[in-house]
Design a protein around this motif. Structure first.
Motif, short mmCIF file in Angstrom:
data_model
loop_
_atom_site.label_atom_id
_atom_site.label_comp_id
_atom_site.label_asym_id
_atom_site.label_seq_id
_atom_site.Cartn_x
_atom_site.Cartn_y
_atom_site.Cartn_z
N VAL A 38 3.02 54.37 -22.22
CA VAL A 38 1.61 54.74 -22.09
C VAL A 38 1.48 56.19 -21.64
O VAL A 38 0.66 56.96 -22.18
CB VAL A 38 0.88 53.77 -21.11
N LEU A 39 2.27 56.61 -20.68
CA LEU A 39 2.24 57.99 -20.20
C LEU A 39 2.62 58.96 -21.32
O LEU A 39 1.97 59.99 -21.52
CB LEU A 39 3.16 58.18 -19.01
N THR A 40 3.67 58.64 -22.08
CA THR A 40 4.09 59.55 -23.16
C THR A 40 3.01 59.63 -24.23
O THR A 40 2.79 60.72 -24.78
CB THR A 40 5.39 59.08 -23.84
N THR A 41 2.36 58.55 -24.51
CA THR A 41 1.28 58.58 -25.50
C THR A 41 0.12 59.44 -25.00
O THR A 41 -0.42 60.26 -25.74
CB THR A 41 0.80 57.15 -25.82
N LEU A 42 -0.25 59.28 -23.75
CA LEU A 42 -1.31 60.09 -23.15
C LEU A 42 -0.97 61.57 -23.24
O LEU A 42 -1.78 62.39 -23.69
CB LEU A 42 -1.54 59.68 -21.70
N VAL A 43 0.24 61.93 -22.82
CA VAL A 43 0.67 63.33 -22.84
C VAL A 43 0.71 63.86 -24.28
O VAL A 43 0.26 64.98 -24.54
CB VAL A 43 2.04 63.49 -22.14
N ALA A 44 1.20 63.06 -25.21
CA ALA A 44 1.28 63.50 -26.61
C ALA A 44 -0.11 63.80 -27.18
O ALA A 44 -0.30 64.82 -27.86
CB ALA A 44 1.99 62.45 -27.45
N PRO A 95 -8.06 55.43 -23.24
CA PRO A 95 -7.52 54.11 -22.88
C PRO A 95 -6.16 54.17 -22.20
O PRO A 95 -5.88 53.39 -21.29
CB PRO A 95 -7.43 53.38 -24.23
N PHE A 96 -5.32 55.11 -22.62
CA PHE A 96 -3.99 55.23 -22.02
C PHE A 96 -4.08 55.71 -20.58
O PHE A 96 -3.38 55.21 -19.70
CB PHE A 96 -3.11 56.15 -22.87
N GLY A 97 -4.95 56.69 -20.32
CA GLY A 97 -5.16 57.14 -18.94
C GLY A 97 -5.75 56.05 -18.08
O GLY A 97 -5.37 55.88 -16.92
N ALA A 98 -6.67 55.28 -18.66
CA ALA A 98 -7.30 54.19 -17.91
C ALA A 98 -6.27 53.11 -17.55
O ALA A 98 -6.30 52.57 -16.44
CB ALA A 98 -8.43 53.58 -18.74
#
Length: 175
Positions: free
Chosen positions: A96-102, A123-126
């Protein structure tokens, strides 16, 4: 194979059954639409500086604390609805963190920026904030102190990052 077992082909079939008739209809009515929509509105807007909404590269980093503010204010509700992830070799939190950062990095590189471009990251940050709130808050006073530390650290890090971006960008010519 996870892809084969998940029956993703059915999801793709439903997606194309919904989307393709619209694209065919609009293309028959406006033959230039597909080229304009995909090339001009997506690719060219991403790489060109000739569009409005030009912002510095750190624009989205300064907005993250504000965008995630509602979730981080509701630790009690998040504790009830957050997902309890099982332990795995690569944790879901890492995914989830890698997706948010990407997502944030991808749109930060773009020349044209709008707040709505970050919607796929929300949604990923949430999920991350919800998971953190669920882990750090509990009924006792110690959990409340931990949440206060988390909250202060989050906003302190975002404020420091924002200040660094605003101060360093002009020096490096990255505006």
């Amino acid at each position: 194979d996870v892809f084969a077992k998940s029956h993703s082909w059915a999801g793709f079939a439903v997606f194309f059954a919904i989307v393709l008739p619209w694209y065919v209809a609009i293309s028959l009515h406006e033959p230039e639409f597909l080229g304009f929509f995909f090339w001009h509105e997506h690719v060219t807007r991403y790489v060109s500086e000739n569009f409005e909404h030009r912002e510095p590269w750190h624009y989205y980093l300064t907005l993250l604390p504000v965008i995630f503010l509602p979730w981080s204010l509701l630790p009690g509700a998040l504790k009830r609805i957050s997902i309890r992830w099982p332990q795995r070799a690569v944790s879901p939190q890492f995914f989830v963190l890698t997706t948010l950062v990407a997502v944030v990095l991808f749109y930060s590189i773009s020349k044209s920026k709008l707040v709505t471009y970050l919607m796929p990251a929300i949604p990923f940050g949430a999920m991350l904030i919800g998971d953190a709130c669920a882990r750090w808050t509990d009924a006792d006073e110690r959990g409340s102190r931990r949440f206060s530390v988390l909250w202060t650290t989050w906003f302190g890090a975002c404020a420091a990052l924002t200040a660094a971006c605003v101060l360093v960008s002009p020096l490096l010519g990255l505006e």
